[in-house]
Motif scaffolding. Structure first.
Motif, PDB file in Angstrom:
ATOM      1  N   ARG A  98      52.319  52.341  45.324  1.00  0.00           N
ATOM      2  CA  ARG A  98      51.947  51.012  44.846  1.00  0.00           C
ATOM      3  C   ARG A  98      52.960  49.983  45.324  1.00  0.00           C
ATOM      4  O   ARG A  98      54.079  50.323  45.711  1.00  0.00           O
ATOM      5  CB  ARG A  98      51.875  51.001  43.319  1.00  0.00           C
ATOM      6  CG  ARG A  98      50.718  51.819  42.775  1.00  0.00           C
ATOM      7  CD  ARG A  98      50.684  51.896  41.270  1.00  0.00           C
ATOM      8  NE  ARG A  98      50.794  50.594  40.626  1.00  0.00           N
ATOM      9  CZ  ARG A  98      51.156  50.459  39.348  1.00  0.00           C
ATOM     10  NH1 ARG A  98      51.427  51.506  38.601  1.00  0.00           N
ATOM     11  NH2 ARG A  98      51.261  49.254  38.824  1.00  0.00           N
ATOM     12  N   LYS A 101      56.315  44.896  43.593  1.00  0.00           N
ATOM     13  CA  LYS A 101      56.230  43.841  42.584  1.00  0.00           C
ATOM     14  C   LYS A 101      55.383  44.263  41.392  1.00  0.00           C
ATOM     15  O   LYS A 101      55.759  44.015  40.246  1.00  0.00           O
ATOM     16  CB  LYS A 101      55.670  42.548  43.183  1.00  0.00           C
ATOM     17  CG  LYS A 101      55.606  41.427  42.137  1.00  0.00           C
ATOM     18  CD  LYS A 101      55.102  40.139  42.696  1.00  0.00           C
ATOM     19  CE  LYS A 101      54.962  39.016  41.718  1.00  0.00           C
ATOM     20  NZ  LYS A 101      55.123  39.240  40.325  1.00  0.00           N
ATOM     21  N   THR A 102      54.255  44.919  41.626  1.00  0.00           N
ATOM     22  CA  THR A 102      53.413  45.322  40.489  1.00  0.00           C
ATOM     23  C   THR A 102      54.094  46.409  39.671  1.00  0.00           C
ATOM     24  O   THR A 102      54.006  46.406  38.437  1.00  0.00           O
ATOM     25  CB  THR A 102      52.013  45.786  40.934  1.00  0.00           C
ATOM     26  OG1 THR A 102      52.140  46.880  41.847  1.00  0.00           O
ATOM     27  CG2 THR A 102      51.235  44.657  41.585  1.00  0.00           C
ATOM     28  N   ASP A 105      56.807  44.682  37.666  1.00  0.00           N
ATOM     29  CA  ASP A 105      56.200  43.975  36.530  1.00  0.00           C
ATOM     30  C   ASP A 105      55.782  44.945  35.430  1.00  0.00           C
ATOM     31  O   ASP A 105      55.975  44.672  34.241  1.00  0.00           O
ATOM     32  CB  ASP A 105      54.994  43.145  36.987  1.00  0.00           C
ATOM     33  CG  ASP A 105      55.398  41.958  37.864  1.00  0.00           C
ATOM     34  OD1 ASP A 105      56.598  41.626  37.939  1.00  0.00           O
ATOM     35  OD2 ASP A 105      54.486  41.379  38.498  1.00  0.00           O
ATOM     36  N   ASP A 106      55.212  46.093  35.814  1.00  0.00           N
ATOM     37  CA  ASP A 106      54.795  47.093  34.821  1.00  0.00           C
ATOM     38  C   ASP A 106      55.999  47.686  34.090  1.00  0.00           C
ATOM     39  O   ASP A 106      55.980  47.842  32.859  1.00  0.00           O
ATOM     40  CB  ASP A 106      53.980  48.212  35.479  1.00  0.00           C
ATOM     41  CG  ASP A 106      52.570  47.788  35.833  1.00  0.00           C
ATOM     42  OD1 ASP A 106      52.122  46.715  35.360  1.00  0.00           O
ATOM     43  OD2 ASP A 106      51.907  48.532  36.579  1.00  0.00           O
TER      44      ASP A 106
END
Length: 153
Positions: A98, A101-102, A105-106
């Motif tokens: 993945r 950044k995601t 954030d998670d």
């Protein structure tokens, strides 16, 4: 008197990896009153020497579902499969295939809710840390008033 860090833990526990953690993280959906009652019961049990799980409570099923998405559950499972820690958020993103950044954030969101810890090492890399061997979801659906989302009793 012992100096404490911002979390109220003694300095020797400023790194969450050094803090004592139970084997189980229990995630619940329950009202504030019920969560408060359960906390008082757990305090008494701990005083009697009974081990207790760590608990994170959500007020509604909707709030729980908003935070524990399939992707975030996959992230938690990946951390548990690597003994609760990743070398860095970048390494975790790579393991999950993945975007950094995601995943960042998670991890930040899960940390804000007290589900994951973020450890900053001397080299300033941020390491996601999940100290629990198991996560147990306790969601009890009950009859509710019209217009209210079901929550645990």
């Amino acid at each position: 008197m012992t100096e404490s860090d911002h979390d109220g833990w003694p300095d020797k526990y400023s790194d969450p990896r050094d803090r004592p953690h139970p084997e189980v993280l229990r995630i619940t959906v329950e009202s504030f009153d019920k969560a408060f009652e359960d906390t008082l019961t757990a305090v008494d049990a701990v005083a009697d020497g009974e081990p207790q799980p760590a608990v994170v409570s959500f007020a509604t099923v909707g709030e729980l579902r908003k935070i524990l998405t399939d992707r975030r559950i996959e992230l938690l499972q990946t951390l548990m499969d690597t003994d609760g820690a990743a070398e860095s958020i970048s390494a975790l993103a790579e393991a999950l295939d993945r975007d950094y950044k995601t995943v960042h954030d998670d991890v930040t969101l899960l940390s804000d809710y007290g589900i994951v810890f973020i450890v900053e090492d001397d080299d300033r890399s941020k390491r996601p840390y999940l100290p629990y061997e198991r996560i147990r979801l306790d969601v009890e659906l009950t009859a509710s008033d019209i217009g209210e989302e079901p929550a645990a009793a």
